[in-house]
Design a protein around this motif. Structure first.
Motif, PDB file in Angstrom:
ATOM      1  N   VAL A 175      53.208  -6.402 -13.427  1.00 57.22           N
ATOM      2  CA  VAL A 175      52.530  -5.889 -14.614  1.00 57.22           C
ATOM      3  C   VAL A 175      51.075  -6.324 -14.532  1.00 57.22           C
ATOM      4  O   VAL A 175      50.783  -7.521 -14.417  1.00 57.22           O
ATOM      5  N   ALA A 176      50.177  -5.348 -14.561  1.00 58.49           N
ATOM      6  CA  ALA A 176      48.750  -5.632 -14.404  1.00 58.49           C
ATOM      7  C   ALA A 176      47.981  -5.206 -15.648  1.00 58.49           C
ATOM      8  O   ALA A 176      48.375  -4.268 -16.358  1.00 58.49           O
ATOM      9  N   PHE A 177      46.889  -5.910 -15.900  1.00 60.27           N
ATOM     10  CA  PHE A 177      45.977  -5.588 -16.999  1.00 60.27           C
ATOM     11  C   PHE A 177      44.585  -5.413 -16.408  1.00 60.27           C
ATOM     12  O   PHE A 177      44.098  -6.269 -15.669  1.00 60.27           O
ATOM     13  N   ALA A 196      48.263 -15.745 -11.237  1.00 61.34           N
ATOM     14  CA  ALA A 196      48.509 -14.346 -10.897  1.00 61.34           C
ATOM     15  C   ALA A 196      47.515 -13.881  -9.829  1.00 61.34           C
ATOM     16  O   ALA A 196      46.562 -14.578  -9.475  1.00 61.34           O
ATOM     17  N   THR A 197      47.735 -12.656  -9.353  1.00 65.05           N
ATOM     18  CA  THR A 197      46.812 -12.027  -8.405  1.00 65.05           C
ATOM     19  C   THR A 197      45.702 -11.330  -9.190  1.00 65.05           C
ATOM     20  O   THR A 197      45.982 -10.625 -10.163  1.00 65.05           O
ATOM     21  N   SER A 198      44.465 -11.517  -8.769  1.00 67.77           N
ATOM     22  CA  SER A 198      43.370 -10.970  -9.574  1.00 67.77           C
ATOM     23  C   SER A 198      42.184 -10.576  -8.712  1.00 67.77           C
ATOM     24  O   SER A 198      41.912 -11.197  -7.681  1.00 67.77           O
ATOM     25  N   THR A 199      41.477  -9.546  -9.168  1.00 65.40           N
ATOM     26  CA  THR A 199      40.182  -9.197  -8.583  1.00 65.40           C
ATOM     27  C   THR A 199      39.037  -9.772  -9.403  1.00 65.40           C
ATOM     28  O   THR A 199      37.867  -9.562  -9.086  1.00 65.40           O
ATOM     29  N   GLY A 202      36.788  -2.687 -14.742  1.00 63.03           N
ATOM     30  CA  GLY A 202      37.380  -2.238 -13.489  1.00 63.03           C
ATOM     31  C   GLY A 202      38.154  -3.307 -12.745  1.00 63.03           C
ATOM     32  O   GLY A 202      38.871  -2.998 -11.785  1.00 63.03           O
ATOM     33  N   GLN A 203      38.042  -4.572 -13.183  1.00 67.23           N
ATOM     34  CA  GLN A 203      38.794  -5.646 -12.529  1.00 67.23           C
ATOM     35  C   GLN A 203      40.127  -5.860 -13.234  1.00 67.23           C
ATOM     36  O   GLN A 203      40.279  -5.556 -14.421  1.00 67.23           O
ATOM     37  N   ARG A 204      41.078  -6.395 -12.494  1.00 67.00           N
ATOM     38  CA  ARG A 204      42.411  -6.546 -13.052  1.00 67.00           C
ATOM     39  C   ARG A 204      43.016  -7.888 -12.667  1.00 67.00           C
ATOM     40  O   ARG A 204      42.596  -8.547 -11.730  1.00 67.00           O
TER      41      ARG A 204
END
Length: 723
Positions: free
Chosen positions: A164-166, A52-55, A83-85
C-alpha cells in the motif's frame, strides 16, 4: 526551577528504524535486539514510514523541541514532495488504514493511494488545519502539534505482504506512521432501541441533529439510543445525560461531528457511550472553552468504550461524581490538550486498554484538585507522542495505580510517567497512601525542559510543591532509548522538597543518553534488581538542589550503573561518558551520606552540603558513631578536611576519630588509626587528615569515638581531595 548550569545539546543519535505496535506489543528493529512491552491490545498494526520503501527523504532522528522529527513516532518520518511516495508492506489482513502525517502550515492537499501498484479512486485528504498549535501562556512552549491523523476505508481487503503506497500530489507531506486494520462490518441496530434518525437526525451531516439526539436520549431512558451509520452534526453540547446507552454501528461508521459532545456538572450515572466516533473542529487550545468529548460528570457506574475521539481540546475532562467509571478500548487522537484528566474526586475509576496519540498536554492524567482521586488506575494503555507534557501524570491522590502501560516519544515538558505533587491550583490533595507504578515500558521517553534548562527523565518523581511522603513502589519497569535519564527525582518548583519512601525494584534500562538515576533534590530511594546497559554518561547524577542529600540504598541485584557523575556544576551530555573529577575539587560535596545515627535536623547530608554552618550530629551518648560518604567511584584520595561551624560559639574541642575506606561499601579497612584532632574556632574549626600514598576508596568513613565538647560526633563538612 532554575540553576546556573549549562544546557544540554539535543541528541541526534540513531533511533529505532522500525516500530510495530502489534496487539499492545512494541518491537524496535535496530542493531539492538527487539523489545517486548506492555500496553493495549489493539485492533491495528502500526508500521513506521522510515521502515517502508520510499522515494522521499527521511528526517530525523532528532530530539530538538520544535523540530518536525522530534514529534514523530520513533523520532523519524519520511518527507514527500509532489510525485514522491512511500510504500508500506502490509503486516496483516486489513481493509482500512489510518495515517499520521504533517503538511506545512497553512496548506492542505491529498495523498493518492495505491494497492499493489493500482491507484484507488479514493484519496486521503491531508491538512494543517488542526496542527501548529501555539500556547504562549504555557512557559517553555513553542509551536507544536505538527502531526495529524487521517483514516480511509480502502474498499477492498489486502493481505499480509501486499503493498500500500501513498503519493503526494500538490502538497509536501511528511508521513510518520500507518495503522493497518481489519474493520468489522457495521453492527446491527439493537432490538428496542431508539434511533436518532427516527427522531429526525440527518445522517448526511448537512442538517443540525442536536435536537434529534436530545429527543432520542429523553425517549430512551433505561434503554439504548441507536446511532446508525452516517455523519451527524451537533451544534451544541448535550446535558442531562443519565441512565442511557448511546451506541453506534462502530467507530468507522457512526460519526458525530461536534466539538462539544456532553457537558454537564452532574448525572445520576449509568451512562454508556460505545462504538461511535466523535470528531471535532478544534484547531487551537482555549482553556476557558469546554471543547471536549465529555466535560464534567457521567455519574457513577458509567462506561466509555469502543470510541474514536479526535480533533477536540480534551477527550474526557472529568469532574464531579464519576465513581467506578470504566474507560476502555478507545482511541483518542489529536487533542490540543489532555487525552483524559480525572480532575479530582475520582473514586474507583479504571482507564484501560486505550490508544492515545498526539496529545497537546498529558495524555492521561489524574489531578487531585478540590478533593483527592482515590483507588483509581491507568492500566494497559498505549500512548504515543504527547507533544507538550507527560504520557501519564499523577498529580496527587491516594492509593493510585499505573500498571502495564506503554509510553513512547514524549516531547518538551514531559516524562513518560510523572508521579508528582505539582498542584497548579488549590485546594490540592498531595500523594498519599501507596502509589503503585508497575510493569510499565517507556521508549524514547523524557525530554529537555526549556524552563529548567536541563532534562526530564523517562520516569519522574517530582516533589514540586510539597514533599512526597506517600509510599511510591516502582516495579518491573522497562526503559529503552531514553534520550536523557531513566529515573528522575526532582523538586520541580526549585524549593528542594524531599522525595521520600520510593522503592524501585526489578527494572531493565536499555540505552540511556545520560544517567540511570538523576537525583536533583533531597530524599531517599531503594533500588533492587535494576539492571542497566548502554549508559551514556554515568550511573548516577546525585546533586540535590538547593541543598541536602539524596540517599540511594542498594537493595541488591543492581548492575551496570555503579558510577556517579563527577561534576555537579555541569549537566552530563548524552553519550559523553563520565569526565575525570576536578583534581583540585572536593569529591564529597553533594554525594550520598549516611550515618550510624543522627539527632533531629542534624542529618548526615548536612556534612556534604557545602555549607560549613550546617552540621551533622550523631546520636548522643552512644559512641562510637560514624558518617560515611559515597564518592561515586573509586578515587585516590590523599587528603580529608573536616570542619565544624566557624562561629565562635562553637568552643574548641577535641574529637577522637579514625578514617576507614571501602571500594564496595561492604568491606572496610582502616586508613588512618584513631587520633585526637583539635577543632578550634580561632583557626577556622578545621582539621586536615593526610591519607597514606596508595589509598584508593569509594566509600569514605569517619568514625568518632570521643568528643570533649559534646557527647556525640559532630561534623559540618567532610571534604575529600585528590591532593
Amino acid at each position: 526551577m532554575s540553576r546556573s548550569v549549562r544546557r544540554m545539546p539535543a541528541i541526534t543519535a540513531a533511533a529505532a528504524v522500525a516500530v510495530a505496535l502489534t496487539a499492545g506489543m512494541l518491537s524496535a528493529t535496530t542493531a539492538h535486539s527487539a523489545v517486548a512491552a506492555a500496553g493495549a491490545t489493539l485492533p491495528f498494526t502500526s508500521v513506521e514510514a522510515e521502515a517502508a520503501t520510499s522515494t522521499g527523504a527521511r528526517i530525523g532522528p532528532d530530539y530538538t523541541q520544535g523540530s518536525l522529527a522530534s514529534e514523530a513516532s520513533g523520532r523519524q518520518a519520511v518527507r514527500l514532495n509532489a510525485g514522491q511516495r512511500v510504500e508500506f508492506t502490509v503486516p496483516r489482513a486489513a481493509n482500512a488504514v489510518n495515517v499520521s502525517y504533517s503538511v506545512p502550515d497553512g496548506q492542505s492537499g491529498t495523498l493518492d493511494v495505491y494497492v499493489n501498484g493500482v491507484k484507488l479512486a479514493r484519496t486521503l485528504a491531508v491538512t494543517s488545519k488542526y496542527s501548529y498549535v501555539d500556547t504562549s501562556w504555557i512557559a517553555g512552549a513553542r509551536t507544536h502539534h505538527f502531526y495529524d491523523n487521517a483514516r480511509l476505508l480502502l474498499g477492498q481487503n489486502v493481505q499480509a505482504g501486499d503493498k500500500v503506497a501513498f503519493q503526494a500530489t500538490t502538497t509536501q507531506v511528511t508521513v510518520d506512521v500507518a495503522d493497518f486494520e481489519q474493520v468489522a462490518a457495521a453492527a446491527a441496530r439493537p432490538a428496542g432501541s431508539v434511533s436518532v434518525t427516527d427522531r429526525g437526525a440527518d445522517p448526511s451531516g448537512q442538517g443540525d441533529s442536536t435536537q434529534a439526539f436530545r429527543d432520542a436520549i429523553a425517549a430512551a431512558q433505561g434503554g439504548v439510543v441507536w446511532i446508525p451509520p452516517g455523519d451527524y452534526r451537533i451544534t451544541s453540547s448535550l446535558s442531562g445525560v443519565q441512565n442511557v446507552t448511546l451506541q453506534g454501528a462502530g467507530s468507522w461508521y457512526s460519526v458525530v461531528r461536534t466539538s462539544r459532545f456532553i457537558d454537564q456538572s452532574s448525572s445520576s450515572g449509568s451512562v454508556r457511550l460505545r462504538d461511535f466516533a466523535v470528531i471535532g473542529e478544534v484547531t487551537e487550545r482555549v482553556d476557558s472553552s469546554p471543547d471536549n468529548f465529555v466535560n464534567g460528570s457521567l455519574g457513577p457506574n458509567s462506561t466509555v468504550s469502543g470510541m474514536w475521539i479526535q480533533h477536540l481540546k480534551v477527550g474526557l475532562w472529568l469532574t464531579g461524581n464519576n465513581d467506578n467509571l470504566v474507560v476502555e478500548n478507545n482511541r483518542i487522537l489529536d487533542t490540543t490538550a489532555d487525552g483524559l484528566n480525572l480532575n479530582g474526586n475520582a473514586h474507583g475509576v479504571r482507564v484501560r486498554n486505550n490508544f492515545l496519540r498526539n496529545q497537546g498536554d498529558d495524555s492521561l492524567a489524574m489531578w487531585s484538585l478540590n478533593s483527592p482521586d482515590t483507588n483509581s488506575s491507568f492500566d494497559n494503555n498505549t500512548i504515543s507522542q504527547p507533544n507538550l507534557a507527560n504520557g501519564i501524570a499523577i498529580y496527587g491522590g491516594t492509593d493510585i495505580a499505573v500498571r502495564n502501560n506503554l509510553v513512547s516519544d514524549t516531547n518538551a515538558l514531559g516524562s513518560g510517567i510523572a508521579i508528582s505533587n505539582q498542584k497548579f491550583l488549590d485546594p490540592f490533595s498531595p500523594l498519599a497512601g501507596t502509589i503503585t507504578v508497575d510493569g510499565n515500558t517507556l521508549v524514547r521517553a523524557g525530554a529537555m525542559n526549556p524552563n529548567w534548562g536541563h532534562p526530564m527523565g523517562a520516569l519522574r518523581v517530582d516533589s514540586y510543591d510539597s514533599a512526597i511522603n506517600a509510599t511510591v513502589n516502582i516495579t518491573n519497569t522497562t526503559i529503552t532509548d531514553s534520550p536523557y535519564s531513566a529515573f528522575e527525582f526532582v523538586s520541580g518548583g526549585g524549593r528542594g522538597y524531599a522525595t521520600n519512601n520510593v522503592n524501585v525494584t526489578g527494572a531493565t534500562v536499555n540505552r540511556v543518553g545520560t544517567v540511570v538515576v538523576q537525583a536533583e533534590t533531597q530524599g531517599a530511594a531503594r533500588f533492587s534488581n535494576v539492571q542497566a546497559s548502554g549508559v551514556g554518561a554515568a550511573g548516577v547524577y546525585n546533586c540535590p538542589y538547593p541543598s541536602g542529600t539524596f540517599t540511594l540504598t542498594n537493595g541488591g541485584g543492581n548492575s551496570g550503573w555503579d558510577s556517579t557523575w563527577s561534576n555537579c556544576s555541569a549537566w552530563p551530555q548524552p553519550g559523553s561518558g563520565n569526565p575525570d573529577p576536578d583534581p583540585t575539587g572536593n569529591l564529597a560535596q553533594g554525594r550520598a551520606a549516611t550515618a550510624t545515627g543522627s539527632v533531629d535536623v542534624y542529618t548526615p547530608g548536612k556534612a556534604v552540603d557545602g555549607d560549613a554552618n550546617t552540621y551533622w550530629e550523631s546520636t548522643n551518648n552512644a559512641f562510637p558513631q560514624a558518617l560515611t560518604v559515597d564518592l561515586g567511584s573509586n578515587r585516590a584520595v590523599r587528603r580529608v578536611v573536616l570542619k565544624l561551624p566557624p562561629a565562635a560559639a562553637w568552643g574548641a574541642r577535641t574529637q577522637t576519630l579514625s578514617v576507614q575506606g571501602s571500594t564496595d561499601g561492604s568491606a572496610y579497612s582502616t586508613v588512618v588509626a584513631p587520633t585526637g584532632y583539635r577543632f578550634d574556632p580561632a583557626t577556622g574549626n578545621t582539621v586536615t587528615v593526610a591519607l597514606p600514598s596508595g589509598t584508593n576508596l569509594r566509600h569514605l568513613r569517619v568514625s568518632v569515638t570521643g568528643n570533649t565538647g559534646w557527647p556525640a560526633g559532630q561534623l559540618s563538612e567532610v571534604e575529600a581531595y585528590l591532593s
